[in-house]
Design a protein around this motif. Sequence first.
Motif, PDB file in Angstrom:
ATOM      1  N   PRO A  81      49.693  48.995  45.566  1.00  0.00           N
ATOM      2  CA  PRO A  81      49.914  48.684  44.150  1.00  0.00           C
ATOM      3  C   PRO A  81      49.549  47.230  43.884  1.00  0.00           C
ATOM      4  N   CYS A  82      49.137  46.929  42.667  1.00  0.00           N
ATOM      5  CA  CYS A  82      48.849  45.547  42.305  1.00  0.00           C
ATOM      6  C   CYS A  82      50.152  44.740  42.405  1.00  0.00           C
ATOM      7  N   PRO A  83      50.145  43.619  43.127  1.00  0.00           N
ATOM      8  CA  PRO A  83      51.378  42.819  43.271  1.00  0.00           C
ATOM      9  C   PRO A  83      51.893  42.279  41.940  1.00  0.00           C
ATOM     10  N   GLN A  84      51.055  42.209  40.942  1.00  0.00           N
ATOM     11  CA  GLN A  84      51.462  41.673  39.654  1.00  0.00           C
ATOM     12  C   GLN A  84      52.017  42.754  38.723  1.00  0.00           C
ATOM     13  N   CYS A  85      51.240  43.816  38.482  1.00  0.00           N
ATOM     14  CA  CYS A  85      51.647  44.810  37.483  1.00  0.00           C
ATOM     15  C   CYS A  85      52.106  46.121  38.106  1.00  0.00           C
ATOM     16  N   GLY A  86      51.873  46.305  39.403  1.00  0.00           N
ATOM     17  CA  GLY A  86      52.344  47.505  40.072  1.00  0.00           C
ATOM     18  C   GLY A  86      51.458  48.724  39.897  1.00  0.00           C
ATOM     19  N   CYS A  87      50.350  48.580  39.188  1.00  0.00           N
ATOM     20  CA  CYS A  87      49.478  49.751  38.994  1.00  0.00           C
ATOM     21  C   CYS A  87      48.682  50.012  40.271  1.00  0.00           C
ATOM     22  N   TRP A  88      48.087  51.195  40.347  1.00  0.00           N
ATOM     23  CA  TRP A  88      47.330  51.587  41.545  1.00  0.00           C
ATOM     24  C   TRP A  88      45.834  51.504  41.265  1.00  0.00           C
ATOM     25  N   VAL A 100      40.662  43.341  43.238  1.00  0.00           N
ATOM     26  CA  VAL A 100      40.806  42.985  41.833  1.00  0.00           C
ATOM     27  C   VAL A 100      41.567  44.094  41.123  1.00  0.00           C
ATOM     28  N   CYS A 101      42.435  43.690  40.178  1.00  0.00           N
ATOM     29  CA  CYS A 101      43.201  44.678  39.412  1.00  0.00           C
ATOM     30  C   CYS A 101      42.364  45.172  38.236  1.00  0.00           C
ATOM     31  N   VAL A 102      42.368  46.477  38.042  1.00  0.00           N
ATOM     32  CA  VAL A 102      41.541  47.097  37.009  1.00  0.00           C
ATOM     33  C   VAL A 102      42.234  47.079  35.639  1.00  0.00           C
ATOM     34  N   ASN A 103      43.540  46.834  35.642  1.00  0.00           N
ATOM     35  CA  ASN A 103      44.320  46.843  34.409  1.00  0.00           C
ATOM     36  C   ASN A 103      43.905  45.687  33.481  1.00  0.00           C
ATOM     37  N   HIS A 104      43.471  46.021  32.259  1.00  0.00           N
ATOM     38  CA  HIS A 104      42.970  44.995  31.334  1.00  0.00           C
ATOM     39  C   HIS A 104      44.061  44.021  30.895  1.00  0.00           C
ATOM     40  N   TYR A 105      45.302  44.436  31.012  1.00  0.00           N
ATOM     41  CA  TYR A 105      46.394  43.560  30.601  1.00  0.00           C
ATOM     42  C   TYR A 105      46.908  42.705  31.757  1.00  0.00           C
ATOM     43  N   CYS A 106      46.389  42.989  32.944  1.00  0.00           N
ATOM     44  CA  CYS A 106      46.856  42.268  34.130  1.00  0.00           C
ATOM     45  C   CYS A 106      45.883  41.125  34.423  1.00  0.00           C
ATOM     46  N   VAL A 107      46.023  40.053  33.636  1.00  0.00           N
ATOM     47  CA  VAL A 107      45.107  38.918  33.754  1.00  0.00           C
ATOM     48  C   VAL A 107      45.903  37.618  33.796  1.00  0.00           C
TER      49      VAL A 107
HETATM   50 ZN   LIG Z   1      47.593  44.375  38.093  1.00  0.00          ZN
END
Ligand SMILES: [Zn+2]
Length: 137
Positions: A81-88, A100-107
Amino acid sequence: MNLGVVDRIRAAVYEVEHHTRTITPDAGQYTGEESRVYDWARQHTAHLKTEQQNAREAIIYRQGLEHAIAAGDTTVVRKHPCPQCGCWGLYWREAAQRAVCVNHYCVDDDGVSHMWELKRLAHDHIARKSAVARCAT
Ligand SMILES: [Zn+2]
């Protein structure tokens, strides 16, 4: 024979040996086969505190990720999981050598996607595993 692979494995063995001898100076020099260095490291550090065992396991785990990525399997980062937002939604960016995190809000504050070193993913992975193990006992 791929020299890059040989160098990488040698560097990986050296890192484990160096780490082990730093925390247990009486471990001595490692003279066994490269493939057995993890067993050797675990043997010599089995009596240490959980944090130190986790540090060792995080190195071993991170090296596994590095070997997989070097062999072309970059999907290994998706298992974390992304250490910041927890998404996969992590994917490997070769040029940056980071996940790199794919979540557009995880910046970050500059709007740049969060990027993670394998070291961080390995650390978090081992910490989660260790927490689960503690709950189970
Ligand atoms: Zn993230």
